[in-house]
Design a protein around this motif. Structure first.
Motif, PDB file in Angstrom:
ATOM      1  N   THR A  33      -2.395 -29.314 -68.292  1.00  0.00           N
ATOM      2  CA  THR A  33      -2.287 -29.430 -69.745  1.00  0.00           C
ATOM      3  C   THR A  33      -0.992 -30.171 -70.075  1.00  0.00           C
ATOM      4  O   THR A  33      -0.943 -30.999 -70.979  1.00  0.00           O
ATOM      5  N   HIS A  34       0.068 -29.846 -69.330  1.00  0.00           N
ATOM      6  CA  HIS A  34       1.375 -30.502 -69.499  1.00  0.00           C
ATOM      7  C   HIS A  34       1.959 -30.771 -68.118  1.00  0.00           C
ATOM      8  O   HIS A  34       1.893 -29.892 -67.238  1.00  0.00           O
ATOM      9  N   VAL A  35       2.548 -31.941 -67.918  1.00  0.00           N
ATOM     10  CA  VAL A  35       3.257 -32.262 -66.681  1.00  0.00           C
ATOM     11  C   VAL A  35       4.753 -32.244 -66.974  1.00  0.00           C
ATOM     12  O   VAL A  35       5.216 -32.864 -67.936  1.00  0.00           O
ATOM     13  N   ILE A  36       5.496 -31.513 -66.165  1.00  0.00           N
ATOM     14  CA  ILE A  36       6.954 -31.462 -66.293  1.00  0.00           C
ATOM     15  C   ILE A  36       7.541 -32.300 -65.166  1.00  0.00           C
ATOM     16  O   ILE A  36       7.348 -31.993 -63.984  1.00  0.00           O
ATOM     17  N   ASP A  37       8.236 -33.368 -65.528  1.00  0.00           N
ATOM     18  CA  ASP A  37       8.771 -34.323 -64.551  1.00  0.00           C
ATOM     19  C   ASP A  37      10.137 -33.842 -64.052  1.00  0.00           C
ATOM     20  O   ASP A  37      11.078 -33.713 -64.832  1.00  0.00           O
ATOM     21  N   THR A  38      10.235 -33.579 -62.744  1.00  0.00           N
ATOM     22  CA  THR A  38      11.522 -33.169 -62.171  1.00  0.00           C
ATOM     23  C   THR A  38      12.127 -34.284 -61.309  1.00  0.00           C
ATOM     24  O   THR A  38      13.091 -34.054 -60.582  1.00  0.00           O
ATOM     25  N   GLY A  39      11.562 -35.482 -61.411  1.00  0.00           N
ATOM     26  CA  GLY A  39      12.116 -36.615 -60.688  1.00  0.00           C
ATOM     27  C   GLY A  39      13.233 -37.287 -61.480  1.00  0.00           C
ATOM     28  O   GLY A  39      13.642 -38.405 -61.173  1.00  0.00           O
ATOM     29  N   VAL A  40      13.709 -36.587 -62.499  1.00  0.00           N
ATOM     30  CA  VAL A  40      14.773 -37.097 -63.380  1.00  0.00           C
ATOM     31  C   VAL A  40      15.972 -36.149 -63.258  1.00  0.00           C
ATOM     32  O   VAL A  40      15.991 -35.277 -62.393  1.00  0.00           O
ATOM     33  N   THR A  41      16.972 -36.300 -64.108  1.00  0.00           N
ATOM     34  CA  THR A  41      18.132 -35.392 -64.030  1.00  0.00           C
ATOM     35  C   THR A  41      17.729 -33.990 -64.482  1.00  0.00           C
ATOM     36  O   THR A  41      16.733 -33.811 -65.215  1.00  0.00           O
ATOM     37  N   LEU A  42      18.513 -33.016 -64.057  1.00  0.00           N
ATOM     38  CA  LEU A  42      18.253 -31.626 -64.473  1.00  0.00           C
ATOM     39  C   LEU A  42      18.282 -31.506 -65.986  1.00  0.00           C
ATOM     40  O   LEU A  42      17.466 -30.789 -66.576  1.00  0.00           O
ATOM     41  N   ALA A  43      19.203 -32.209 -66.617  1.00  0.00           N
ATOM     42  CA  ALA A  43      19.320 -32.148 -68.085  1.00  0.00           C
ATOM     43  C   ALA A  43      18.052 -32.684 -68.745  1.00  0.00           C
ATOM     44  O   ALA A  43      17.574 -32.128 -69.738  1.00  0.00           O
ATOM     45  N   GLN A  44      17.483 -33.751 -68.171  1.00  0.00           N
ATOM     46  CA  GLN A  44      16.250 -34.326 -68.742  1.00  0.00           C
ATOM     47  C   GLN A  44      15.065 -33.381 -68.535  1.00  0.00           C
ATOM     48  O   GLN A  44      14.227 -33.209 -69.426  1.00  0.00           O
ATOM     49  N   THR A  45      15.016 -32.746 -67.362  1.00  0.00           N
ATOM     50  CA  THR A  45      13.942 -31.769 -67.124  1.00  0.00           C
ATOM     51  C   THR A  45      14.095 -30.591 -68.081  1.00  0.00           C
ATOM     52  O   THR A  45      13.125 -30.122 -68.678  1.00  0.00           O
ATOM     53  N   ARG A  46      15.333 -30.123 -68.241  1.00  0.00           N
ATOM     54  CA  ARG A  46      15.599 -28.984 -69.137  1.00  0.00           C
ATOM     55  C   ARG A  46      15.176 -29.319 -70.567  1.00  0.00           C
ATOM     56  O   ARG A  46      14.616 -28.467 -71.276  1.00  0.00           O
ATOM     57  N   ALA A  47      15.406 -30.553 -70.982  1.00  0.00           N
ATOM     58  CA  ALA A  47      15.019 -30.981 -72.338  1.00  0.00           C
ATOM     59  C   ALA A  47      13.498 -30.974 -72.493  1.00  0.00           C
ATOM     60  O   ALA A  47      12.970 -30.555 -73.541  1.00  0.00           O
ATOM     61  N   GLN A  48      12.777 -31.416 -71.449  1.00  0.00           N
ATOM     62  CA  GLN A  48      11.305 -31.377 -71.489  1.00  0.00           C
ATOM     63  C   GLN A  48      10.810 -29.939 -71.638  1.00  0.00           C
ATOM     64  O   GLN A  48       9.919 -29.644 -72.432  1.00  0.00           O
ATOM     65  N   VAL A  49      11.392 -29.043 -70.850  1.00  0.00           N
ATOM     66  CA  VAL A  49      10.974 -27.638 -70.854  1.00  0.00           C
ATOM     67  C   VAL A  49      11.259 -27.012 -72.220  1.00  0.00           C
ATOM     68  O   VAL A  49      10.409 -26.316 -72.793  1.00  0.00           O
ATOM     69  N   ALA A  50      12.445 -27.293 -72.770  1.00  0.00           N
ATOM     70  CA  ALA A  50      12.819 -26.723 -74.075  1.00  0.00           C
ATOM     71  C   ALA A  50      11.892 -27.219 -75.178  1.00  0.00           C
ATOM     72  O   ALA A  50      11.463 -26.440 -76.049  1.00  0.00           O
ATOM     73  N   ALA A  51      11.542 -28.508 -75.134  1.00  0.00           N
ATOM     74  CA  ALA A  51      10.648 -29.078 -76.153  1.00  0.00           C
ATOM     75  C   ALA A  51       9.256 -28.450 -76.065  1.00  0.00           C
ATOM     76  O   ALA A  51       8.627 -28.145 -77.085  1.00  0.00           O
ATOM     77  N   LEU A  52       8.791 -28.255 -74.846  1.00  0.00           N
ATOM     78  CA  LEU A  52       7.461 -27.669 -74.635  1.00  0.00           C
ATOM     79  C   LEU A  52       7.425 -26.224 -75.133  1.00  0.00           C
ATOM     80  O   LEU A  52       6.493 -25.818 -75.843  1.00  0.00           O
ATOM     81  N   VAL A  53       8.448 -25.450 -74.783  1.00  0.00           N
ATOM     82  CA  VAL A  53       8.518 -24.046 -75.220  1.00  0.00           C
ATOM     83  C   VAL A  53       8.579 -23.975 -76.745  1.00  0.00           C
ATOM     84  O   VAL A  53       7.878 -23.157 -77.375  1.00  0.00           O
ATOM     85  N   ALA A  54       9.381 -24.840 -77.360  1.00  0.00           N
ATOM     86  CA  ALA A  54       9.504 -24.845 -78.825  1.00  0.00           C
ATOM     87  C   ALA A  54       8.164 -25.157 -79.479  1.00  0.00           C
ATOM     88  O   ALA A  54       7.777 -24.527 -80.476  1.00  0.00           O
ATOM     89  N   ALA A  55       7.423 -26.128 -78.904  1.00  0.00           N
ATOM     90  CA  ALA A  55       6.124 -26.513 -79.473  1.00  0.00           C
ATOM     91  C   ALA A  55       5.117 -25.369 -79.375  1.00  0.00           C
ATOM     92  O   ALA A  55       4.364 -25.098 -80.327  1.00  0.00           O
TER      93      ALA A  55
END
Length: 201
Positions: free
Chosen positions: A171-193
Motif C-alpha cells: 500500500t505504501h513503500v518506505i524508501d530506506t536507501g536515502v538518509t535516515l532523516a529522509q526516511t524519518r520524514a517519510q514515516v512521519a508524513a505517512l503516520v500523520a496522513a
C-alpha cells in the motif's frame, strides 16, 4: 468502538525494517513485533517450551529453545517445520490479538511481520508498509553483518518474496536507501496522513 487502522510492516533482509519500526515507536505508534513475541514464547520459562520439547525432544533447556538444535531438526524438513509452525503461530496470533485489544484506542497500530507475504498474513490488514532500498545497498548492509557470507545471503533471498514483488503489492513503500532523516520524514508524513483519516477522541 471502532478498531484502530491496522498496518502490516514488512521488508526483505537488510532493508531497514527494524529502523523504521523504531521510528514508528518514537512517533507514539504501538508496534507489535512478531519476532520478539516468538523469542519471548521460546525463551526461558516460555509457554511453548513443553509443546516444542514434546514434538522435538532435546531441543529445549533452562535457557529456552536451543535454536541450533531445533534448527537442525526442522531445516530442510517441510513436515517438521509445519509441526513447529502449528505450535508457534497460534500463540503469536493470541499475543497479537491481546496487543490490539490493549491499544484499541490508538488511531494506528502496526504489526511488524517479517514474513508477511511469505506466510500469507495480509488478510486482516488495512494497509501494508514495505520497507525497501536498492539491491546494492541491501547487499552491502547484509554482508556487513557478523558471520554473513554471500552464499548465506543468496539462500535467505531465495526464501523471501522478491523485493520488486513486495513493492508492487504494498500500500505504501518506505524508501530506506536515502538518509535516515529522509526516511524519518517519510514515516512521519505517512503516520500523520493515517491519523488524519482515522481520528480518535
Amino acid at each position: 468502538m471502532t478498531r484502530p487502522f491496522i498496518a502490516g510492516l514488512t521488508g526483505s533482509i537488510g532493508m531497514g525494517k527494524s529502523a523504521v519500526a523504531q521510528m514508528l515507536r518514537e512517533l507514539g505508534v504501538p508496534v507489535f513485533d512478531a519476532d520478539a513475541a516468538v523469542h519471548h514464547l521460546q525463551g526461558p520459562d516460555g509457554e511453548l517450551l513443553p509443546a516444542i520439547e514434546a514434538a522435538f525432544p532435546g531441543t529445549t533447556g533452562p535457557e529456552g529453545v536451543r535454536r541450533q538444535t531445533l534448527g537442525a531438526q526442522v531445516f530442510g524438513d517441510p513436515a517438521a517445520l509445519k509441526r513447529l509452525e502449528a505450535i508457534v503461530h497460534p500463540a503469536v496470533s493470541r499475543m497479537r490479538e491481546a496487543f490490539l485489544v490493549e491499544h484499541m484506542a490508538a488511531p494506528l497500530v502496526v504489526f511488524d511481520i517479517p514474513l508477511l507475504f511469505e506466510k500469507g498474513h495480509g488478510a486482516d490488514l488495512d494497509a501494508v508498509l514495505v520497507v525497501s532500498a536498492p539491491a546494492a545497498v541491501q547487499r552491502e548492509r547484509v554482508l556487513a553483518r557478523p558471520g554473513m557470507t554471500p552464499e548465506k545471503f543468496a539462500h535467505i533471498l531465495s526464501l523471501q518474496v522478491p523485493d520488486a514483488e513486495k513493492r508492487a503489492r504494498a500500500t505504501h513503500v518506505i524508501d530506506t536507501g536515502v538518509t535516515l532523516a529522509q526516511t524519518r520524514a517519510q514515516v512521519a508524513a505517512l503516520v500523520a496522513a493515517i491519523r488524519e483519516k482515522n481520528p480518535r477522541d
